[in-house]
Design a protein around this motif. Structure first.
Motif, PDB file in Angstrom:
ATOM      1  N   TYR A 261      52.000  38.034 100.911  1.00  0.00           N
ATOM      2  CA  TYR A 261      51.865  39.275 101.782  1.00  0.00           C
ATOM      3  C   TYR A 261      50.280  39.439 102.242  1.00  0.00           C
ATOM      4  O   TYR A 261      50.084  39.831 103.275  1.00  0.00           O
ATOM      5  CB  TYR A 261      52.303  40.281 101.305  1.00  0.00           C
ATOM      6  CG  TYR A 261      52.575  41.465 102.090  1.00  0.00           C
ATOM      7  CD1 TYR A 261      54.049  41.878 102.759  1.00  0.00           C
ATOM      8  CD2 TYR A 261      51.487  42.486 102.371  1.00  0.00           C
ATOM      9  CE1 TYR A 261      54.326  42.878 103.639  1.00  0.00           C
ATOM     10  CE2 TYR A 261      51.751  43.580 103.512  1.00  0.00           C
ATOM     11  CZ  TYR A 261      53.201  43.584 103.881  1.00  0.00           C
ATOM     12  OH  TYR A 261      53.230  44.474 104.875  1.00  0.00           O
TER      13      TYR A 261
ATOM     14  N   ASP B 114      48.590  34.894 103.203  1.00  0.00           N
ATOM     15  CA  ASP B 114      49.099  33.963 104.105  1.00  0.00           C
ATOM     16  C   ASP B 114      49.235  34.544 105.663  1.00  0.00           C
ATOM     17  O   ASP B 114      50.296  34.986 106.189  1.00  0.00           O
ATOM     18  CB  ASP B 114      50.501  33.638 103.468  1.00  0.00           C
ATOM     19  CG  ASP B 114      51.146  32.445 104.319  1.00  0.00           C
ATOM     20  OD1 ASP B 114      50.399  31.785 105.097  1.00  0.00           O
ATOM     21  OD2 ASP B 114      52.369  32.357 104.244  1.00  0.00           O
ATOM     22  N   ALA B 115      48.223  34.564 106.385  1.00  0.00           N
ATOM     23  CA  ALA B 115      48.341  34.973 107.767  1.00  0.00           C
ATOM     24  C   ALA B 115      48.757  33.982 108.732  1.00  0.00           C
ATOM     25  O   ALA B 115      49.286  34.579 109.744  1.00  0.00           O
ATOM     26  CB  ALA B 115      46.724  35.387 108.054  1.00  0.00           C
ATOM     27  N   GLU B 116      48.804  32.827 108.282  1.00  0.00           N
ATOM     28  CA  GLU B 116      49.269  31.756 109.348  1.00  0.00           C
ATOM     29  C   GLU B 116      50.637  31.282 108.997  1.00  0.00           C
ATOM     30  O   GLU B 116      51.366  30.572 109.815  1.00  0.00           O
ATOM     31  CB  GLU B 116      48.193  30.727 109.561  1.00  0.00           C
ATOM     32  CG  GLU B 116      46.917  31.208 110.128  1.00  0.00           C
ATOM     33  CD  GLU B 116      45.680  30.128 110.060  1.00  0.00           C
ATOM     34  OE1 GLU B 116      46.344  28.958 110.214  1.00  0.00           O
ATOM     35  OE2 GLU B 116      44.698  30.295 110.087  1.00  0.00           O
TER      36      GLU B 116
ATOM     37  N   TYR C 139      54.315  30.680 107.759  1.00  0.00           N
ATOM     38  CA  TYR C 139      55.843  31.168 108.211  1.00  0.00           C
ATOM     39  C   TYR C 139      56.119  32.213 107.097  1.00  0.00           C
ATOM     40  O   TYR C 139      57.080  33.151 107.284  1.00  0.00           O
ATOM     41  CB  TYR C 139      56.655  30.080 108.627  1.00  0.00           C
ATOM     42  CG  TYR C 139      57.194  29.127 107.585  1.00  0.00           C
ATOM     43  CD1 TYR C 139      58.328  29.554 106.867  1.00  0.00           C
ATOM     44  CD2 TYR C 139      56.606  27.904 107.504  1.00  0.00           C
ATOM     45  CE1 TYR C 139      58.423  28.599 105.769  1.00  0.00           C
ATOM     46  CE2 TYR C 139      57.122  27.172 106.525  1.00  0.00           C
ATOM     47  CZ  TYR C 139      58.110  27.362 105.636  1.00  0.00           C
ATOM     48  OH  TYR C 139      58.384  26.516 104.673  1.00  0.00           O
TER      49      TYR C 139
ATOM     50  N   GLN D  32      54.258  35.536 107.388  1.00  0.00           N
ATOM     51  CA  GLN D  32      54.592  36.191 108.514  1.00  0.00           C
ATOM     52  C   GLN D  32      56.037  36.812 108.523  1.00  0.00           C
ATOM     53  O   GLN D  32      56.471  37.698 108.966  1.00  0.00           O
ATOM     54  CB  GLN D  32      54.688  35.182 109.778  1.00  0.00           C
ATOM     55  CG  GLN D  32      53.085  34.644 110.014  1.00  0.00           C
ATOM     56  CD  GLN D  32      53.032  33.715 111.160  1.00  0.00           C
ATOM     57  OE1 GLN D  32      54.083  33.192 111.822  1.00  0.00           O
ATOM     58  NE2 GLN D  32      51.821  33.440 111.501  1.00  0.00           N
ATOM     59  N   THR D  33      57.053  36.042 107.898  1.00  0.00           N
ATOM     60  CA  THR D  33      58.229  36.358 107.771  1.00  0.00           C
ATOM     61  C   THR D  33      58.361  37.621 106.948  1.00  0.00           C
ATOM     62  O   THR D  33      59.090  38.636 107.153  1.00  0.00           O
ATOM     63  CB  THR D  33      59.173  35.373 107.365  1.00  0.00           C
ATOM     64  OG1 THR D  33      59.100  34.226 108.169  1.00  0.00           O
ATOM     65  CG2 THR D  33      60.544  35.993 107.380  1.00  0.00           C
TER      66      THR D  33
ATOM     67  N   ARG E 177      56.148  39.887 105.885  1.00  0.00           N
ATOM     68  CA  ARG E 177      55.425  40.943 106.658  1.00  0.00           C
ATOM     69  C   ARG E 177      56.304  41.277 107.800  1.00  0.00           C
ATOM     70  O   ARG E 177      56.454  42.706 108.101  1.00  0.00           O
ATOM     71  CB  ARG E 177      54.038  40.621 107.230  1.00  0.00           C
ATOM     72  CG  ARG E 177      52.906  40.376 106.217  1.00  0.00           C
ATOM     73  CD  ARG E 177      51.556  40.481 106.590  1.00  0.00           C
ATOM     74  NE  ARG E 177      51.468  39.334 107.379  1.00  0.00           N
ATOM     75  CZ  ARG E 177      51.180  38.064 106.795  1.00  0.00           C
ATOM     76  NH1 ARG E 177      50.999  37.998 105.783  1.00  0.00           N
ATOM     77  NH2 ARG E 177      51.089  36.887 107.720  1.00  0.00           N
ATOM     78  N   GLY E 178      56.838  40.494 108.629  1.00  0.00           N
ATOM     79  CA  GLY E 178      57.934  40.848 109.566  1.00  0.00           C
ATOM     80  C   GLY E 178      58.899  41.747 109.257  1.00  0.00           C
ATOM     81  O   GLY E 178      59.213  42.840 109.736  1.00  0.00           O
TER      82      GLY E 178
ATOM     83  N   ASP F  90      47.154  45.414 104.970  1.00  0.00           N
ATOM     84  CA  ASP F  90      48.071  44.347 104.337  1.00  0.00           C
ATOM     85  C   ASP F  90      47.628  44.339 102.804  1.00  0.00           C
ATOM     86  O   ASP F  90      48.713  44.240 101.794  1.00  0.00           O
ATOM     87  CB  ASP F  90      48.386  43.139 104.964  1.00  0.00           C
ATOM     88  CG  ASP F  90      49.093  43.199 106.301  1.00  0.00           C
ATOM     89  OD1 ASP F  90      49.782  44.245 106.518  1.00  0.00           O
ATOM     90  OD2 ASP F  90      48.758  42.358 106.891  1.00  0.00           O
TER      91      ASP F  90
END
Length: 288
Positions: A215, A218-220, A222, A225-226, A228-229, A252
């Motif tokens: 969280y 891992d900015a880049e 998947y 991103q998943t 956090r989405g 974050d």
């Protein structure tokens, strides 16, 4: 004296000012789990040392038959094996040598538990209130270890990820896991520590460090991103409830620290003997 500052804008309505009061009060929880309060380092180190000393006093030294030096070092390593040895894996100095507060807290905590007049320190920390105090504050210490050691490993490895994923995966998770379990390996030995399955401290650190790393770091990739989405809309609402301002709601790293902190704090309290006990784990399938 003013005990609470109410933050309002020029177009705020007076009837809604109580919402800001509620948020500021609830922010004490955020301050606790993120160790954002005066003398946090000293407080957390002392209670961590007291927990180590109480563990030895209620266990191996219950009859006070151990030599004081033996009892002191056992208490110190029960509390601080992770801080004493884990940094060596990263070529960093141990906090026990680099920060006087750590070892100083061990001395003070050992004296409080073993050598106050009428054994008042031991008797107090053997009550529910005393145990709750050192359980809560020592767990906040561990929270900082999980997030801080994950941050340190990510900073060390972020420029050299594998060709398969843009963010280093295992180092920022396993480094804090090693921190939390060094005491078990050191005090019990490899086989004795693991013979009944995955110890609770492994489960706790693995779950907390994994969520925090993906969280917060891992900015880049998947996975981050998943996660956090899915979680971030709820996170923004939760941080608003906690009294966060606009910048804090979008942070974050702060949100991940708060969630990990609350999870670890709840687990520490729930696993006290007066509640569900130290055998309880929400990850039963992973345990022994």
């Amino acid at each position: 004296p003013r005990l609470l500052k109410i933050h309002t804008s020029s177009n705020s309505k007076l009837p809604f000012q109580h919402l800001n009061i509620v948020h500021n009060k609830m922010n004490h929880l955020v301050a606790l789990v993120t160790a954002d309060f005066p003398y946090a380092t000293e407080t957390l180190c002392l209670f961590m040392a007291i927990q180590g000393a109480m563990t030895v006093r209620k266990g191996a030294n219950s009859k006070k038959s151990m030599n004081w030096f033996h009892a002191f070092l056992k208490s110190t390593l029960t509390a601080y094996s992770g801080a004493a040895f884990t940094n060596m894996f990263m070529g960093r100095p141990t906090a026990m040598f680099s920060n006087d507060i750590f070892f100083g807290a061990c001395v003070i905590g050992f004296v409080i538990v073993n050598y106050l007049p009428m054994d008042i320190g031991y008797h107090f920390f053997n009550t529910f209130l005393g145990e709750a105090l050192y359980t809560v504050f020592s767990q906040v210490f561990r929270m900082g270890g999980v997030t801080g050691f994950s941050d340190a490993a990510y900073a060390a490895f972020k420029d050299t990820p594998s060709v398969w994923y843009p963010t280093p995966i295992f180092g920022p998770i396993l480094f804090p896991v090693a921190l939390g379990n060094m005491g078990g390996f050191f005090m019990k030995g490899f086989d004795a520590y693991l013979e009944k399955g995955m110890p609770w401290l492994f489960q706790q650190a693995l779950a907390s460090a994994t969520f925090y790393h993906f969280y917060a770091h891992d900015a880049e990739g998947y996975v981050g991103q998943t996660v956090r989405g899915v979680v971030k809309p709820l996170g923004i609402a939760f941080m608003t409830l906690m009294g966060a301002d606009e910048k804090e709601r979008e942070d974050d790293v702060l949100f991940a620290k708060v969630i990990v902190g609350i999870f670890m704090l709840v687990m520490a309290v729930v696993r006290m003997p007066q509640f569900l006990g130290p055998s309880y784990s929400p990850f039963t399938a992973l345990g022994g």
